[in-house]
Design a protein around this motif. Structure first.
Motif, PDB file in Angstrom:
ATOM      1  N   THR A 124      36.126  28.568  50.599  1.00 51.94           N
ATOM      2  CA  THR A 124      36.104  29.252  49.244  1.00 51.94           C
ATOM      3  C   THR A 124      34.876  29.140  48.731  1.00 51.94           C
ATOM      4  OG1 THR A 124      36.628  27.273  48.284  1.00 51.94           O
ATOM      5  CG2 THR A 124      38.493  28.597  49.224  1.00 51.94           C
ATOM      6  N   TRP A 186      35.572  33.564  51.410  1.00 53.47           N
ATOM      7  CA  TRP A 186      35.060  33.462  49.772  1.00 53.47           C
ATOM      8  C   TRP A 186      34.891  34.652  49.236  1.00 53.47           C
ATOM      9  CZ3 TRP A 186      32.989  30.984  54.145  1.00 53.47           C
ATOM     10  CH2 TRP A 186      32.089  31.971  54.822  1.00 53.47           C
ATOM     11  N   GLU A 189      37.003  35.725  46.334  1.00 58.91           N
ATOM     12  CA  GLU A 189      36.405  35.285  44.969  1.00 58.91           C
ATOM     13  C   GLU A 189      35.285  35.974  44.566  1.00 58.91           C
ATOM     14  OE1 GLU A 189      37.391  30.495  44.916  1.00 58.91           O
ATOM     15  OE2 GLU A 189      36.684  31.339  47.232  1.00 58.91           O
ATOM     16  N   ARG A 192      36.649  38.870  42.914  1.00 58.61           N
ATOM     17  CA  ARG A 192      37.373  38.572  41.310  1.00 58.61           C
ATOM     18  C   ARG A 192      36.188  38.237  40.410  1.00 58.61           C
ATOM     19  NH1 ARG A 192      42.043  35.476  44.097  1.00 58.61           N
ATOM     20  NH2 ARG A 192      43.564  36.979  44.027  1.00 58.61           N
ATOM     21  N   THR A 193      35.247  37.530  40.869  1.00 56.51           N
ATOM     22  CA  THR A 193      34.143  36.945  40.113  1.00 56.51           C
ATOM     23  C   THR A 193      33.229  38.500  39.465  1.00 56.51           C
ATOM     24  OG1 THR A 193      33.671  35.146  41.198  1.00 56.51           O
ATOM     25  CG2 THR A 193      31.904  36.009  39.920  1.00 56.51           C
ATOM     26  N   VAL A 203      42.302  34.303  48.912  1.00 54.33           N
ATOM     27  CA  VAL A 203      41.193  33.324  48.846  1.00 54.33           C
ATOM     28  C   VAL A 203      41.322  32.542  49.930  1.00 54.33           C
ATOM     29  CG1 VAL A 203      40.162  31.563  47.639  1.00 54.33           C
ATOM     30  CG2 VAL A 203      40.897  33.990  46.630  1.00 54.33           C
TER      31      VAL A 203
END
Length: 306
Positions: A124, A186, A189, A192-193, A203
């Motif tokens: 992650t 990862w 993520e 999403r970030t 994830v």
């Protein structure tokens, strides 16, 4: 301290920690930072040349859907012994990505003075940052690592704040073209970030090949292509693997011109500090030039029809 890195991401971490001068060995795939790795001896080799094979042939060579890769790389044990490392950095996450921890551990048993073998296994985005701290502690520079990780977290937070109130497009990230393979670990993520909603993988997931019908049914707003180990130019050269799929032209992302080619090895495939830049690049792709600092065409470019 004498360091051998058997993982490109680890080489990146060592260099960022200011210890590039302590590197005495690396893999044949370690290419960053170029000014650091250029003079470091290579202790691994690949069993085949990806430059001469198609995506399907490469997939078959590494074990296809089973993703084995157990005999993909050779480790020069004699050269490793000559280099007399104190620390060997490796991984046990994916045998296709680098020499496995098991193989390295077996090799160092024959050395007179066994080095410390450190296996990095991030799945992650927090894991990736924690690896930096772990390596910093092992190599005796924990304070340097802590400062650097704090800066990386701050950059990620800045991206999140910038895109917080914007629409969140649905994003499919593809890490292999034939067979189609969604990007996991990862990468969801990172999406999403950057202000998107990841499709096709969870994830931390170690993904597997998927049928074309799955991508077609998902009908993403944006498709990002980041094949593992491929330069953007190599990805573009194999675009027909996608464009000739039945119904490709009808996908929402294709009709909107939102299919992007990204630099997978630099910012997405390897669990090193540059994954933070990957999130920034994705924010640019999803939300435009004002979302992050300038992004170059070598980092992100639209896939244009031939």
């Amino acid at each position: 301290m004498r360091i051998v890195s058997l993982l490109p991401a680890a080489t990146d971490i060592v260099a960022e920690l200011g210890l590039g001068g302590d590197l005495v060995g690396r893999t044949h795939e370690c290419d960053w930072p170029p000014d650091v790795v250029r003079s470091v001896p290579v202790v691994t080799a690949a069993e085949f040349s990806a430059d001469t094979l198609s995506s399907r042939e490469i997939s078959d060579a590494v074990g296809g859907a089973s993703h084995r890769g157990s005999s993909l790389y050779t480790l020069d044990v004699e050269r490793l012994a000559e280099l007399a490392p104190d620390v060997v950095l490796t991984q046990d996450l994916c045998d296709v990505c680098a020499v496995s921890y098991t193989g390295v551990a077996r090799a160092v048993r024959v050395l007179d003075a066994g080095p410390r073998v450190i296996s990095l296994e991030p799945r992650t985005l927090p894991d990736v940052l924690a690896c930096r701290e772990h390596v910093g502690a092992v190599l005796g520079v924990p304070d340097v690592a802590a400062v650097q990780v704090a800066r990386l977290r701050a950059r990620l937070d800045a991206v999140r704040r910038t895109v917080r109130d914007r629409p969140r497009p649905r994003v499919a990230a593809i890490e292999w073209l034939d067979p189609l393979w969604p990007a996991g670990h990862w990468v969801p993520e990172q999406i999403r970030t950057a202000g998107g909603e990841p499709l096709l993988a969870e994830v931390g997931e170690h993904t597997k090949p998927m049928e074309w019908a799955r991508l077609r049914a998902a009908d993403p707003d944006v498709i990002v292509l980041l094949p593992c180990g491929f330069s953007p130019e190599r990805t573009e050269a194999e675009r027909q693997l996608l464009t000739e799929l039945p119904g490709w032209a009808e996908l929402t992302a294709v009709r909107a011109g939102e299919v992007w080619v990204l630099d997978g090895p630099a910012y997405f495939n390897r669990p090193g500090p540059r994954v933070v830049r990957g999130a920034e690049v994705l924010a640019h792709v999803l939300h435009g030039v004002d979302a992050v600092p300038a992004v170059s065409s070598s980092e992100a470019r639209r896939l244009l029809p031939v």
